[in-house]
Structure formats: C-alpha cells, structure tokens
Design an enzyme around this catalytic site. Structure first.
Site, mmCIF file in Angstrom:
data_model
loop_
_atom_site.group_PDB
_atom_site.id
_atom_site.type_symbol
_atom_site.label_atom_id
_atom_site.label_comp_id
_atom_site.label_asym_id
_atom_site.label_seq_id
_atom_site.Cartn_x
_atom_site.Cartn_y
_atom_site.Cartn_z
ATOM 1 C CG ASP A 41 80.552 -17.458 18.698
ATOM 2 O OD1 ASP A 41 81.401 -18.317 18.386
ATOM 3 O OD2 ASP A 41 80.607 -16.284 18.317
ATOM 4 C CG ASP A 100 39.014 -19.325 36.312
ATOM 5 O OD1 ASP A 100 39.785 -20.098 36.912
ATOM 6 O OD2 ASP A 100 38.211 -19.697 35.437
#
Length: 975
Positions: free
Chosen positions: A429, A811
């Site tokens: 805008d 991991d």
C-alpha cells in the site's frame, strides 16, 4: 510511463500510452468475433461447424472443464485450496448498489425509507431495532485456543510422516525403541512450535484495544427539538441520526442529510492521503467512495459539521464484506510454504514406499529369512526419513522468531518467517506504508516558479489567524513556517500579538473554495490574505506579483498569464502534488472603521502571490529500503486506492519503476480475459484507484503466476490482500482488520525491518534445506549401499539398532544447524521450496556415498576377510561400516552447507563445528563401551582399518567437492 485502458483506440493523454499490441483480445473483442454466425466464421477462415461437429466440440469442451475441475480438486486435497471471492465480490457490489440507490434520494424520502425523523429515533424505537438488527459490531478474528495451536502443530506434514513410521515400527517391526524415539521427536517439535505461537499470540492480544468507544446520537425531545445522547457504538442502529463534529468516527455506513464545510478522512478505506469533501448533495461518480453524501463505517470527520443518518450497521456495512471474507473458510488457504513442505513430505514418503519393498525382496532372497528382511526393511524406511526434520525446522523458525523480536516484530505465524525468505514480490500500500501519512508543504512558489519566503509568509498568516478548525493543509503550512528562520520573526511576533491582529475572517465554503483573513499590519494599514483552490482564486485576481532582484512588482493578470499559471498547476498536479494558491490585497485605513467584510465585495482585485504544493512524503528510509529489495531480488509493486498521479510521484521519489501503470477502473474492464489480465498484472508496477477486492485479486493472480507474494499494508482496504498474500505484514498502529489479517506486525514503522525479515527468512530456509538435502541424499545413498550389501553379503551389513544409533548421533550433530552461517551470495536471491531440486540432489550425492560404502565392503571382504556369518566377522564388518557411515555423514554437512570450499573460503558457526567434533568422538568411542559391545553387538576395529577409514573419508569429501562443482555448473544452484 505506460497505462492500460479499456479503450484500444487512443492514449489517455500524452504521457500514457496503451500497451495492447502484444496482448490477446479483450473479452469484448473476442465476443465480436466468437459470437458471429457461421457465414461470418467461414468468411474469416474458420471452419463451418455443423450439428455433429458442434456436438463433438461441446463434448470436448465439457471433458476439458471436467478434467480441469478434477485436477484442481486433487491439487487442493494434496496441497490445500486457493481463495475464491466470487460470492464476496457479489456482496460488495450489492451493498455498493444499495448505497448508490439511497444516495440518489432526497432527504424526505431518505427519512421515510428508514422510518425515522430529522431528530432521530425515540429510545423505544431504537431498542426495538437493536433487538431486530443486533449489536453494531464486526465479527473479529478469533484467537486460537491452546489446543487448536497444538493440534495444528501436530498435523504438520513432517510430523504426520514420522507418526506413520513410528506406528509401522511398533506394529510391524515390533521395534519399541524406534517408536519412542520418533514419538520424542514429534513431542519436541510440537512443543517448540506451540510455545512460540502461543507467545506470539499473547503479544498480539495485548495490542488489542479493549476500551468500548462511544458516540453521540440524537433523540427527539417531544417538543420538536432534540437531545444529544452518548451511547456505545455497539448500540447504534439503522435510522439513528448523528450530528457530526471534527474527530467523530462514523459508527456505520451513513447518508448525509445536512452538511457545512465537511471534510472526511477515508485513508484507511481508500488510501487517499488528503481528506475528501462530503456534502448532502448527490451525484453518481465512478467510485462508490466518491459519492459525496455517503460516509463509511470507520472513516472520520476532519473538519466541518453536519448531520447524518445511519443506513446500515455491523455485518451489513460495506467494510463487513471485507471482515466476513477474512473470517470465512474461503480465506483458509495454503501459502507457498505449506505447498512446498507437503511436496517434500510426499517425495520422502513416496521414495520410501518405492525403495523399501525392493530392499525387503532382495534381502529376503539373499538371506532366506523374509521375516528378518521385513524387520530390516522397516529399519531402512525409518533410516531413509530425516527423523529430526520437524525438530530442525521448528528450531529454525523459533530462532528466527527470537531474532525478529529483537527488531521489535511480532511473528503471529511461525511459518511466515521462512515464507518471507521465499518472497520474490512485495505488494505495498502507499499511504502510511511507503509514506509518512502526514501531509507536508513541499514548495512555496512565486510566479517565476521559485521558492519564495514571501509566499510562505502570506500562507502562514492566513493559516495562523484562521479561527476555524485547522485542517491538515493549514497544519502543514504552520509546520513549514516554524522550520523557516526567515518566517520565524513574524511567527514569534504574531504569537505575542505584537505585529499582527485579526480584524475579520471570511471562512471557507464549498462554493468559493477559499478562505480569507483581514489583518492589521500597522496603525494605518491592513491586508486581506486569501488562500484556496487555484482556479477559484485566480478568478478574483487582477494582478500578479513578480519578484526580481529583491524587489516585488505587481503586473496585470492577462489571459495569457493566467493560462501560464494554470499550465504550471497542471504540471504540478501531474506530479502528484496538491496545489493551493495564495493572494493578497491591501485594505486602506479608511475602509476599516465599522466595515463588515464580505466575500462578494472584498474578495476582488487581489494580487496573486504564489502557489503552495503539498504531498504525503515518503518515509525517510523508504528509498533505501527499495534499494535493499532490489539488492535481494525482490520485486516491488504499489497497490493503492489513491489517484494515479500521487502514486506515481511517490514511486518516482523512492526509486520504483513507473513505466507500466494502471487504475482500478481500467483493470475492471479487462477482468474477464484471464490471460491478458495475468500479463498486465505481471508487468505493471503501480496500481491506483483500487478497491480492496481488486488488491486481493492482484495478489492472487501473482500467486497463480508462480510468485511468492508478500503484502505490506495497514488499512481496512488492505486486509483482504494481507490475508490472501503468502506473507502479510502490518504495523501496530494499523486498523484492527489489518492486524487480524497479518502474519508479521512491526512495532516500529521502519521498512528496514522488512529487509531484516527477508534475510532472516532466507537464513532459515537455507539452514532447513541444508538438513533436508544432506539427510535425504545420505539416506538415499545408504539405501543403495544396503541394496548392494543385500545382494552380496550373507548377513546384514548393519543391524536395525546400529542404523538407528548412527542416525541419532548424526541428527544430534545437526541440532546446531539453525545457528549456522549462510553464504552472503545465497541470501541475495529468493529460493523456493522445490521437491524436484531435492530429488536431483539425492540422485547426484546419494550414489556417491555408495561408491565409498562399496569400497569399504571390498576392503572388509577381501583384505580383512570378514565373510563368515554367525561369527565375530559380522560384528567387525558392521562396526567398520558404522564408522565409515557415521563419520562421512557427519562431516558431509560442511561440504554441503556452502557453495565454496569449506574451512578455507567459508567457515561454519562454532556451534556446528563443535557438534560435529563431539559426535565423531562419541561414535569412535562407542565400540569400546558396554553400550557398543553388549547392546549394539559391536567390537573394536583392527588398527589396520584406520588408514583405510581415512582414505574413505578424504576421498568422499574430495569427490563431493568435485560433484558440487559439476552440479552447480549444470543446474546453477546448490542449496
């Protein structure tokens, strides 16, 4: 600058050329050809279509439509739905048509239609209507309950994938260890994500205004008059009548039945930075917002006064169409992040479903034990999936949210952080977003178009001595005078009353469109100073003041001179500037005594002094932010409700291209032709005079064209686009609807925060994709290795528990990835979620690890002679491969994390380096512990194996660097 218009024959003006040569025919043009009879079709070369052929064409058309619907429905099932506002747009048009109909009625018919009086409703009538129509409130966005947040985190595609694998592990493979490990990963992932979202929601909730606003309405007093009563806005009903004063907020959609010098701010609804004139008169302009006697809920009175009747309240108002859409199911759509994550999840799941049966068959045929092969296949399936993916992803997002909080930004939706990094187009805008939402005086020009302090001085005196309510233009003039050292003396003197005194005032009205003050400047001298609309003021000027060499001379106002001044005004207006004129006139002492000044008699034969130009200027950091967007390859498009000239002026000032522009009405004329509309939206950078629904449609078209769209806005008219965009950004001072629709809320109005969000999003995406590509390619390589081992070895190359332990250690080493450094070159471009890219990466890097696994098998089989099943040979073999797999998999992160040469051209974060080192040490030590010997069935490897281990590690890392360069040369990407 090019503009698009519904007219295909001529340009709108000299500066606006039409671009239609390369675009398809509009729907109207197509209809002129396509709706012709057969003879005309033949005459232009089309085949004549008879009955059977027409039936075939109709059946083909129906089939094509059916297949299109099926594809759309399958896509929505797999990846989520897209928004459809057709019903809402119809409702918006219906309400707009109703408002136009009411605006055309005279006052008597308006009062009759709403069964009310000029002085409003009686208390009993108001109570009846309140019971009938309900409270005057919009249904606001409901904050999520804690259990909804947890459930939505739980059903994330990656968590669902892990839960499926966990269930298979405990039911088919009877592997409780795997099940509990996967469960722990899901719980950690869900807990982390839920905690961050609840924290963000709490911050957002604290911003909501809990004070119930009040308004003043009229009630008949029973004597032909009225009493003014203050009631909660929620109790206002259709038929209520209000008196209007500066500062009043319209509690519903209203029609004016009386007005005087009324100016209303519609910026939150339309984006226009200046107040608009409203009156009880009626006409039928192109835009519903320009209807002079209709005022909308949530807009406000800036100056003037009036009386208005409430037409509609709550969910029957114009803005309710926006609000109801925001809270409807049609807006619960998937953004680019959701679609990308699902595609990756489907890729990993599909890959496992294809590969695992092959592993089971080969292993079963080789060993003769299909039950053991099934259990081993389940372990492979678990190992093939990056178990830590949800944890790594949510740790990345949580870290990103914490970093954004340092920049005073509330992240309402965690996924928005990563989505922001993928954004390649930002639609913004204008008013209050790119601009300050604060009108300033930019120039004070004399007749020679030179900034002249005399023009500012006269304008200041007019504004300062006005006794009415100062509007935004008066305030801008006074601020400019305060900042001018040359005017400061007059300013200080007038404040003390030592220099000037007010004799009389001719206030502003809509007919004259100007106001004047008469000031005494000495004992024998006075001046009338007039300020107002250019044409109306020039009409009462007889001469022009020219400044040259420090002296002022008044010359006659000829027709040519007037045309010259008007041409200058037209030029200023085309640059988006609001222009007022200033004039003056000396008033002799003899005319002051007992004189009653009037506009008709005294606003004549004035001397034109100069022009005042006004603009809502860009924010101080706007141009720099636009340059940042360009640097990071993010396109910028401006979507505003303001007029085109103003929008283009602001865009030029901040460096936004204005070659291709279009207005809402022009866009409306081509909405039926989707291909042409898509091309125009793709090309255009400035969209002006848009409705809220047009803003949303533009965002939706860009998404369909493959863009990831961010939207920046703060008004009611921005709310739909904020919700429809992949990533909505608003500010803490925005309207409630805008904040409800946004994903990010900036607590500071700095556009540089958006750049920080883009960078943080790209870092989050990079570190997430690092893990996915590393884990997926390594696991894919392991599957290849297992297939080869299953066909070659008479025993399993690693047990299920060994595979799980290896994956767990690997991991753990990756937990530090969210804190890892990211290459500056990577941050310069947006990177989409791409299952195709991950698949290609797996195909290139996966088999590479298998080559060194086969090398390990050859060394162990032929050099060390570890061949005999059911002996320690198996344990030695499995331990050696455990070493090779764990160390190469753990180190490979450093090869994949950067496009450059690791440790030499690019360094990891200290957290990642420490994690890598620690895991390798733990992995080497395990076979020497009871955990390794008793639980995992390992044995310490022979000392002679270590040189072969080093060769495997170095060879793998060097080969990966070579493959990296080949991959980047072919695909022009890495991560």
């Amino acid at each position: 600058m090019h503009s698009y218009s519904s007219s295909r024959d001529a340009p709108v003006d000299e500066k606006r050329a039409l671009i239609t040569k390369n675009t398809p025919l509009s729907s109207s043009s197509a209809a002129n050809y396509g709706s012709a009879d057969d003879d005309v079709l033949v005459s232009i070369g089309a085949p004549h279509i008879h009955g059977d052929d027409a039936s075939i064409r109709s059946a083909t058309s129906h089939t094509r439509v059916f297949m299109g619907d099926m594809k759309r429905r399958i896509y929505e099932i797999l990846f989520g739905k897209t928004a459809n506002l057709s019903k809402t747009s119809e409702e918006e048009r219906r309400i707009a048509a109703s408002l136009r109909e009411i605006s055309a009625l005279d006052v008597d018919n308006i009062l009759k239609r709403f069964d009310t009086g000029f002085n409003g409703l009686s208390p009993s009538e108001a109570s009846e209507r309140l019971a009938k129509y309900g409270k005057n409130e919009l249904s606001s966005a409901v904050l999520k309950r804690w259990y909804v947040i947890i459930f939505q985190a739980l059903i994330h595609p990656f968590n669902v994938l892990l839960m499926i694998l966990g269930i298979l592990a405990i039911t088919v493979a009877e592997d409780a260890t795997t099940f509990y490990f996967v469960l722990a990963m899901v719980i950690l992932s869900v807990g982390l994500r839920s905690y961050e979202e609840m924290k963000s929601q709490k911050s957002f909730k604290s911003m909501r205004d809990l004070i119930e606003p009040l308004t003043r309405i009229l009630r008949p007093d029973g004597k032909g008059g009225f009493v003014e009563t203050e009631i909660p806005i929620t109790d206002v009903v259709p038929g209520d009548v209000l008196t209007l004063r500066p500062g009043d907020i319209f509690p519903g959609d209203m029609v004016l039945i009386e007005s005087k010098d009324l100016f209303v701010s519609q910026s939150s609804l339309t984006g226009e930075f200046l107040p608009v004139e409203k009156s009880a008169n009626s006409n039928n302009p192109e835009s519903i917002f320009d209807v002079p006697n209709i005022c909308f809920m949530s807009t406000s009175v800036v100056s003037g006064r009036g009386r208005a009747l409430v037409i509609s309240t709550g969910n029957s108002t114009y803005i309710s169409t926006i609000n109801s859409t925001l809270n409807s199911d049609s807006m619960n759509t998937s953004n680019s992040f959701d679609v990308g994550v699902r595609k990756v999840a489907y890729l990993l799941l599909g890959f496992g479903l294809v590969m695992v049966p092959i592993v089971i068959v080969i292993n079963g045929l080789t060993t003769g034990d299909f039950y053991a092969a099934v259990l081993f296949g389940m372990s492979v399936l678990i190992g093939l999936t990056p178990e830590m993916l949800p944890m790594i992803l949510n740790a990345n997002l949580a870290y990103g949210a914490a970093e954004m909080a340092k920049h005073k930004t509330i992240v309402r939706k965690l996924d928005a952080i990563q989505t922001m990094g993928v954004v390649d187009v930002i639609c913004s805008d204008k008013t209050g977003t790119l601009t300050k939402d604060d009108v300033v005086l930019t120039e004070h020009l004399d007749s020679f178009n030179v900034n002249n302090v005399d023009v500012l001085r006269y304008a200041f005196l007019n504004s300062h001595f006005s006794t009415g309510l100062r509007n935004v233009l008066d305030s801008a003039v006074i601020k400019a005078a305060e900042a001018s050292e040359q005017v400061k003396t007059d300013y200080d003197a007038s404040e003390k009353g030592d220099l000037y005194s007010l004799i009389d005032e001719l206030p502003f009205d809509f007919v004259r469109r100007r106001m004047s003050v008469v000031l005494r400047t000495s004992a024998t001298h006075a001046e009338l100073i007039c300020k107002g609309a250019v044409e109306e003021l020039l009409d009462i000027c007889a001469s022009v003041r020219e400044y040259a060499d420090g002296a002022a001379t008044d010359v006659d106002m000829s027709d040519g001179y007037r045309k010259k001044l008007l041409a200058k005004v037209a030029e200023l207006n085309s640059d988006g500037l609001r222009v007022l004129a200033v004039a003056t006139k000396a008033v002799p002492e003899k005319e002051l005594e007992g004189k009653d000044f009037s506009a008709d008699k005294d606003e004549t034969d004035l001397v034109f002094v100069g022009f005042l130009t006004f603009l809502d200027p860009p924010k101080d950091d706007c141009a720099a932010a636009i340059e940042d967007f360009k640097k990071y390859h993010v396109g910028i498009k401006v979507l505003t409700g303001d007029n085109l000239a103003v929008a283009c002026k602001v865009c030029k000032d901040v460096g936004i291209d204005t070659e291709y522009v279009i207005t809402g009405p022009e866009l409306e004329s081509i909405q039926e032709n989707e291909d042409e509309l898509g091309e125009i939206v793709e090309r255009t950078t400035v969209f002006a005079k848009l409705t809220p629904f047009q803003k949303f449609n533009i965002v939706n078209i860009l998404k369909k064209k493959g863009h990831t769209v961010g939207f920046l806005g703060d008004g009611i008219n921005d709310a739909l686009a904020l919700r429809g965009a992949d990533c909505g950004i608003s500010v803490d001072t925005a309207t409630a609807l805008a904040k409800d629709a946004a994903d990010f809320i900036l607590l500071e109005k700095s556009l540089h925060v958006i750049t920080q969000a883009i960078i943080r999003g790209r870092k989050t995406h990079a570190n997430t994709i690092k893990y996915i590509k590393m884990a997926a390619s390594s696991n894919f390589g392991n599957v290849f290795s297992v297939l080869i081992a299953s066909a070659w070895l008479p025993f399993q190359p690693m047990t299920g528990n060994q595979i799980l332990t290896q994956n767990l250690l690997y991991d753990i080493s990756q937990i530090a990835i969210p804190w890892d450094n990211v290459d500056e070159e990577y941050l310069l471009h947006p990177h989409q979620w791409s299952a195709d890219s991950i698949f290609k990466f797996m195909l290139y890097l996966g088999p590479l690890s298998s080559i060194f696994d086969v090398y390990t098998f050859v060394v162990l089989w032929f050099y060390f002679g570890f061949r005999m099943p059911f002996t320690d040979d198996v344990k030695y073999f499995q331990t050696c491969w455990f070493y090779v797999g764990l160390i190469t998999q753990t180190l490979i992160v450093h090869m994949i994390r950067t496009e450059k040469l690791p440790f030499i051209q690019r360094n990891p974060s200290w957290q990642l380096a420490l994690g890598t080192f620690a895991v390798i040490v733990v992995g080497i030590v395990i076979p020497f512990t009871p955990l390794g010997t008793n639980v995992l069935q390992m044995l310490p490897v022979p000392g002679m194996f270590y040189p072969f281990l080093i060769v495997a590690i170095v060879g793998y890392l060097v080969s990966t660097q070579i493959v990296k360069k080949l991959y980047m040369k072919r695909y022009k990407e890495w991560l």
